[in-house]
Design an enzyme around this catalytic site. Structure first.
Site, short mmCIF file in Angstrom:
data_model
loop_
_atom_site.label_atom_id
_atom_site.label_comp_id
_atom_site.label_asym_id
_atom_site.label_seq_id
_atom_site.Cartn_x
_atom_site.Cartn_y
_atom_site.Cartn_z
N ALA A 74 45.10 -68.21 21.33
CA ALA A 74 44.65 -68.20 19.93
C ALA A 74 44.92 -66.85 19.29
O ALA A 74 44.20 -66.40 18.41
CB ALA A 74 43.16 -68.51 19.89
N ALA A 75 45.99 -66.19 19.77
CA ALA A 75 46.24 -64.83 19.28
C ALA A 75 47.47 -64.71 18.40
O ALA A 75 47.81 -63.62 17.96
CB ALA A 75 46.38 -63.88 20.48
N ARG B 147 52.90 -68.30 9.29
CA ARG B 147 53.33 -69.45 8.48
C ARG B 147 52.16 -70.05 7.69
O ARG B 147 52.35 -70.83 6.78
CB ARG B 147 53.97 -70.52 9.39
CG ARG B 147 55.32 -70.11 9.93
CD ARG B 147 55.78 -71.02 11.07
NE ARG B 147 55.17 -70.67 12.35
CZ ARG B 147 55.42 -71.29 13.50
NH1 ARG B 147 56.28 -72.29 13.53
NH2 ARG B 147 54.84 -70.91 14.63
N GLY C 20 54.15 -62.72 22.11
CA GLY C 20 54.59 -64.04 22.57
C GLY C 20 53.61 -64.72 23.49
O GLY C 20 52.73 -64.09 24.09
N TYR D 272 13.54 -77.66 -13.58
CA TYR D 272 13.82 -76.81 -12.41
C TYR D 272 12.51 -76.63 -11.66
O TYR D 272 11.54 -76.12 -12.20
CB TYR D 272 14.39 -75.44 -12.83
CG TYR D 272 14.42 -74.52 -11.63
CD1 TYR D 272 15.21 -74.83 -10.53
CD2 TYR D 272 13.61 -73.38 -11.57
CE1 TYR D 272 15.20 -74.03 -9.39
CE2 TYR D 272 13.60 -72.58 -10.43
CZ TYR D 272 14.39 -72.91 -9.35
OH TYR D 272 14.37 -72.14 -8.23
N TYR E 203 10.45 -66.74 -10.28
CA TYR E 203 11.14 -65.51 -9.88
C TYR E 203 10.91 -64.45 -10.96
O TYR E 203 11.13 -64.73 -12.14
CB TYR E 203 12.64 -65.84 -9.73
CG TYR E 203 13.52 -64.72 -9.24
CD1 TYR E 203 13.19 -64.01 -8.09
CD2 TYR E 203 14.69 -64.40 -9.91
CE1 TYR E 203 14.02 -63.00 -7.63
CE2 TYR E 203 15.53 -63.39 -9.46
CZ TYR E 203 15.19 -62.69 -8.32
OH TYR E 203 16.01 -61.70 -7.87
C1 UD1 Z 1 55.01 -73.30 20.76
C2 UD1 Z 1 55.96 -73.45 21.95
C3 UD1 Z 1 56.89 -74.61 21.68
C4 UD1 Z 1 56.08 -75.89 21.47
C5 UD1 Z 1 55.08 -75.66 20.32
C6 UD1 Z 1 54.16 -76.85 20.25
C7 UD1 Z 1 56.27 -71.19 22.84
C8 UD1 Z 1 57.18 -70.03 22.93
N1 UD1 Z 1 56.71 -72.22 22.11
O1 UD1 Z 1 55.77 -72.96 19.61
O2 UD1 Z 1 57.77 -74.81 22.77
O3 UD1 Z 1 56.93 -76.97 21.15
O4 UD1 Z 1 54.27 -74.50 20.59
O5 UD1 Z 1 53.30 -76.71 19.16
O6 UD1 Z 1 55.24 -71.20 23.45
N2 UD1 Z 1 49.97 -67.20 20.59
C9 UD1 Z 1 49.29 -66.18 21.21
N3 UD1 Z 1 49.93 -64.98 21.35
C10 UD1 Z 1 51.19 -64.75 20.91
C11 UD1 Z 1 51.88 -65.81 20.30
C12 UD1 Z 1 51.23 -67.02 20.16
O7 UD1 Z 1 48.15 -66.32 21.61
O8 UD1 Z 1 51.69 -63.61 21.09
C13 UD1 Z 1 49.27 -68.50 20.41
C14 UD1 Z 1 49.15 -68.98 18.97
O9 UD1 Z 1 47.95 -68.56 18.39
C15 UD1 Z 1 49.19 -70.50 19.10
C16 UD1 Z 1 49.99 -70.72 20.37
O10 UD1 Z 1 50.01 -69.48 21.08
O11 UD1 Z 1 47.90 -71.04 19.28
C17 UD1 Z 1 51.42 -71.16 20.07
O12 UD1 Z 1 52.07 -70.16 19.30
P1 UD1 Z 1 52.97 -70.53 18.04
O13 UD1 Z 1 53.50 -69.28 17.48
O14 UD1 Z 1 52.25 -71.44 17.16
O15 UD1 Z 1 54.16 -71.29 18.79
P2 UD1 Z 1 55.11 -72.43 18.24
O16 UD1 Z 1 56.18 -71.81 17.44
O17 UD1 Z 1 54.30 -73.49 17.61
CA CA Z 2 52.18 -73.77 17.03
#
Ligand code: UD1
Ligand code: CA
Length: 457
Positions: A11-12, A17, A80, A365, A386
């Site tokens: 969730a980081a 977007r 990532g 009221y 009041y």
């Molecule tokens: C990701 C997958 C993709 C998959 C898709 C499904 C990767 C590289 N790609 O892409 O293959 O089809 O989900 O929805 O995993 N997050 C972190 N830290 C980070 C980056 C992301 O905690 O540094 C968390 C985000 O908050 C999110 C999740 O990881 O909850 C996925 O990240 P997001 O950037 O949404 O990946 P997608 O582009 O959707």
């Molecule tokens: Ca995603």
């Protein structure tokens, strides 16, 4: 015996977007944050541990809704999914299984996770994939002779790979020892300069491991939320499901396309809800309750046979049986209305108790008050509760009649059976049943028109 499983929830991410100043996973979906759905599902499988990887401190505000068994782990640089999972996997024992869930994928179900667990029994890693018509934005599953070889991210796909319809959810189950080994080998040598968790699939394949895929119970489960369009699509799916369930269970929604439930609704028999109604948090509607057009009801209990008329707003309020409320009434926070109460148009009530058979029917009221039973409060009468600093209480006994346009200056008490004449400004307690009036004598000037008004300079 099967191995213990811990869950990592990602969730980081930057959530860029979403174009919002709130962390993506804290956006509202049907009255709950997106992340809460994932946490609830993770808890339902009773894992050894749940670790949530977050970046924005605001995300941890959710911790108050969950017990302390959840670990919140900060990912300082969002480099990532691979890096995020590696950080968390270091907090888990080597011989455990790790289930990775994405915090932006709220509909994933326990049943699909169980399928993934089953699959893992005969594989080194099991992954959740599915085929969808429009795979844009998802990682694609590359297969060789039917066997999974790798996942390629949308950003890195070539023309041919873009056409692949089998997409990866990002959700997988693997042994923590293997997971750490693979993640340490992942590089950020790609167009986003990120450590993609998805690269571990190719690493597992190269070692000759068995990689098994399974499909979620329904393809909706792997819909991710990356922007507000996707958020609204998921909201619609959720609303539609709730609406179908309510109709099947006997709640009459007169216009299902214009009904919103952002929370939990409990109900008796024969409930009818008109168009444009929004229900939020926990709402209870007893037998034969009817809700008129355009009402908003939040966190409230409405008992049997009560009729809420059009455009009424009710919050944190308990309403008894056989009441008629509205149209255009506003019951603001912490009210208790007993049975057979009638509240009419343009009446606002706050932090008050209204006892049986009392009526407040027009333009009033009533704040911080206790109104007895069989009280009639005439049109335009108000409590002055009041003084600019503090709130004061108004206590009206049973069977009191308050004429129109009366001001009750709190703190004040009115004895049972009293009558307050129209236009009275009441400042002192009435301790015994009385008729109270202070209407100024009406003055009358003959032969006067507005034009002979005498202004002082
Ligand atoms: C990701 C997958 C993709 C998959 C898709 C499904 C990767 C590289 N790609 O892409 O293959 O089809 O989900 O929805 O995993 N997050 C972190 N830290 C980070 C980056 C992301 O905690 O540094 C968390 C985000 O908050 C999110 C999740 O990881 O909850 C996925 O990240 P997001 O950037 O949404 O990946 P997608 O582009 O959707
Ligand atoms: Ca995603």
């Amino acid at each position: 015996m099967s191995k213990k499983t811990s869950v990592i929830i990602l969730a980081a991410g930057k959530g860029s977007r979403m174009k919002s100043n709130r962390p993506k996973v804290l956006h509202d979906l049907g009255g709950k944050t997106i992340l809460e759905y994932v946490i609830n599902t993770a808890q339902s499988i009773k894992p050894k541990k749940i670790i949530i990887v977050y970046h924005d401190k605001k995300t941890t505000t959710l911790s108050k809704h969950f017990n302390s068994s959840i670990e919140w782990l900060v990912q300082k640089k969002q480099e990532g999914t691979g890096q995020a999972i590696l950080l968390a996997s270091k907090k888990i024992l080597d011989d455990e299984n790790v289930l990775v869930l994405y915090g932006d994928m709220p509909f994933i179900s326990k049943a699909s996770i169980n399928k993934l667990k089953n699959c893992k029994k005969t594989a080194k890693i099991s992954i959740l994939t599915t085929k969808i018509k429009n795979p844009d934005g998802y990682g694609r599953v590359l297969r060789k002779n039917g066997k999974v070889r790798a996942i390629v991210e949308e950003f890195e796909t070539n023309h041919q790979q873009k056409k692949i319809k089998e997409v990866y959810s990002g959700i997988f189950l693997a042994n923590n020892y293997d997971l750490k080994r693979w993640l340490k080998q992942v590089t950020n040598n790609n167009s986003k300069k990120e450590f993609y968790a998805t690269d571990i699939i190719f690493l597992a394949y190269c070692e000759g491991n068995i990689i098994k895929t399974t499909e979620p119970m329904s393809s909706e489960e792997i819909l991710g939320i990356n922007n507000k369009l996707q958020l609204s699509i998921l909201e619609n799916i959720l609303q539609e499901k709730q609406i179908k369930q309510l109709l099947i269970n006997g709640v009459m929604l007169k216009d299902p396309t214009h009904f919103i439930l952002r929370g939990r609704l409990k109900y008796g028999n024969n409930v009818e809800i008109e168009t444009g109604v929004v229900l939020e948090k926990d709402v209870f509607l007893g037998d034969n309750v009817t809700i008129g057009v355009g009402c908003i009801i939040k966190n409230s209990i409405i008992d049997s046979n009560t009729n809420i008329q059009a455009y009424t707003i009710i919050e944190d309020t308990k309403i008894g049986k056989n009441c008629i409320i509205g149209p255009f009434a506003h019951l603001r926070t912490k009210n208790i209305l007993h049975n057979n109460v009638q509240i009419g148009n343009f009446v606002e009530i706050k932090e008050s108790i209204i006892k049986t058979k009392s009526k407040i029917k027009h333009l009033s009221y009533i704040g911080n008050s206790e109104i007895g039973s069989k009280v009639n409060i005439g049109a335009g009468s108000i409590t002055c509760n009041y003084d600019g600093f503090k709130k004061f209480k108004t206590i009206v006994g049973d069977n009191v009649f308050i004429g129109s346009n009366t001001e009750l200056i709190a703190p004040i008490k009115i004895a049972d059976n009293s009558t307050i004449a129209a236009g009275t400004t009441l400042m002192k307690d009435i301790n015994e049943p009385s008729l109270v009036y202070n209407i100024k004598t009406q003055k009358h000037k003959k032969n006067w028109t507005r034009s002979n008004r005498n202004y002082q300079k």
